[in-house]
Design a protein around this motif. Sequence first.
Motif, short mmCIF file in Angstrom:
data_model
loop_
_atom_site.label_atom_id
_atom_site.label_comp_id
_atom_site.label_asym_id
_atom_site.label_seq_id
_atom_site.Cartn_x
_atom_site.Cartn_y
_atom_site.Cartn_z
N LEU A 19 1.07 -1.38 0.19
CA LEU A 19 0.25 0.14 0.35
C LEU A 19 0.59 1.13 0.07
CD1 LEU A 19 -2.90 -1.24 2.33
CD2 LEU A 19 -2.95 -1.29 0.30
N LEU A 20 0.94 1.93 -1.32
CA LEU A 20 1.61 3.22 -1.16
C LEU A 20 1.15 4.55 -0.62
CD1 LEU A 20 3.28 2.12 -4.67
CD2 LEU A 20 4.02 1.68 -2.62
N ASP A 21 1.32 5.38 -0.23
CA ASP A 21 1.16 6.66 0.44
C ASP A 21 1.26 7.49 -1.16
OD1 ASP A 21 3.62 7.91 0.30
OD2 ASP A 21 3.38 7.63 2.49
N GLU A 22 0.01 8.05 -0.71
CA GLU A 22 0.04 9.57 -1.86
C GLU A 22 1.85 9.98 -3.12
OE1 GLU A 22 -1.28 9.45 -4.37
OE2 GLU A 22 -2.27 8.33 -3.54
N THR A 23 2.34 10.13 -1.48
CA THR A 23 3.98 10.85 -1.69
C THR A 23 4.95 9.80 -2.27
OG1 THR A 23 3.69 11.62 0.42
CG2 THR A 23 6.56 11.95 -0.85
N ALA A 24 5.14 7.90 -2.11
CA ALA A 24 4.86 7.06 -2.70
C ALA A 24 4.59 7.19 -4.36
CB ALA A 24 5.12 5.33 -1.81
N ALA A 45 8.87 18.17 -6.08
CA ALA A 45 8.48 18.27 -6.48
C ALA A 45 6.83 17.33 -5.97
CB ALA A 45 7.90 17.76 -7.83
N VAL A 46 8.04 16.98 -5.13
CA VAL A 46 6.45 16.66 -3.59
C VAL A 46 6.77 17.13 -2.41
CG1 VAL A 46 7.29 14.35 -4.80
CG2 VAL A 46 8.54 14.68 -3.24
N GLY A 47 7.62 17.97 -1.89
CA GLY A 47 7.50 18.76 -0.29
C GLY A 47 8.12 17.84 -0.01
N LEU A 48 8.97 16.79 0.09
CA LEU A 48 10.04 16.37 1.04
C LEU A 48 12.00 17.26 0.81
CD1 LEU A 48 9.51 12.68 0.94
CD2 LEU A 48 8.48 14.48 2.46
N VAL A 53 13.17 12.05 0.22
CA VAL A 53 13.37 11.41 -0.73
C VAL A 53 14.27 9.96 -1.12
CG1 VAL A 53 13.34 11.33 -3.29
CG2 VAL A 53 12.53 13.49 -2.35
N ARG A 54 15.86 10.29 -0.89
CA ARG A 54 17.01 9.52 -0.99
C ARG A 54 16.83 8.14 -0.07
NH1 ARG A 54 21.25 9.59 -2.66
NH2 ARG A 54 21.28 12.27 -2.37
N GLN A 55 16.04 8.43 1.40
CA GLN A 55 15.28 7.41 2.28
C GLN A 55 14.54 5.92 1.82
OE1 GLN A 55 14.61 9.53 5.59
NE2 GLN A 55 16.37 8.68 6.30
N ARG A 56 13.36 7.38 1.05
CA ARG A 56 11.88 6.49 0.69
C ARG A 56 12.41 5.91 -0.27
NH1 ARG A 56 6.51 8.15 0.77
NH2 ARG A 56 6.26 8.78 3.27
#
Length: 164
Positions: A19-24, A45-48, A53-56
């Motif tokens: 299950l992916l959240d919208e940010t993923a 672009a995604v607000g992080l 982003v690197r961790q995700r």
Amino acid sequence: MPRGTVRRHPQLNHANHALLDETAKQIIEQLQEDGRRPYATIGRAVGLSEAAVRQRVQRLIDSGVMQIVAVTDPLQLGLGRQAMIGVKTTGDLDGISDRIASIEEVDYVVITAGSFDLLLEAVCRNDDHLLEILQEVRAVDGVIGAEVFVYLKLRKQTYSWGTA
């Protein structure tokens, strides 16, 4: 992954899907547009932050949800003939599919229900090369028939699953 390495996909288990959240999903969309896009650009672009982003991205890769690969154009590589091959078998379907998957020019193998037991895709230089591959497939013990569907023109190919 080195050329000729067989990548097995895990069995589909819809109860355990990610299950992916919208940010993923947004991060994946950014990388589907350009797999080399800098993490800082994706972050804006995604607000992080770039680090977030690197961790995700690393978690998505480690969990097997995604991989980042280079996609080549077979025509630009001198591979002018592509075909889907429907295969009918008898016997050990897993063993037969593994033997066919080990053929270098076969880049896609799925076990199916319906008229064919397997569908596979072959990428080759020309029709003579396709014939060689077809003979190799038909020589696999347990293969009782094969039907070739030659690609005339590619109209659509995407890799955008899971972001809608």
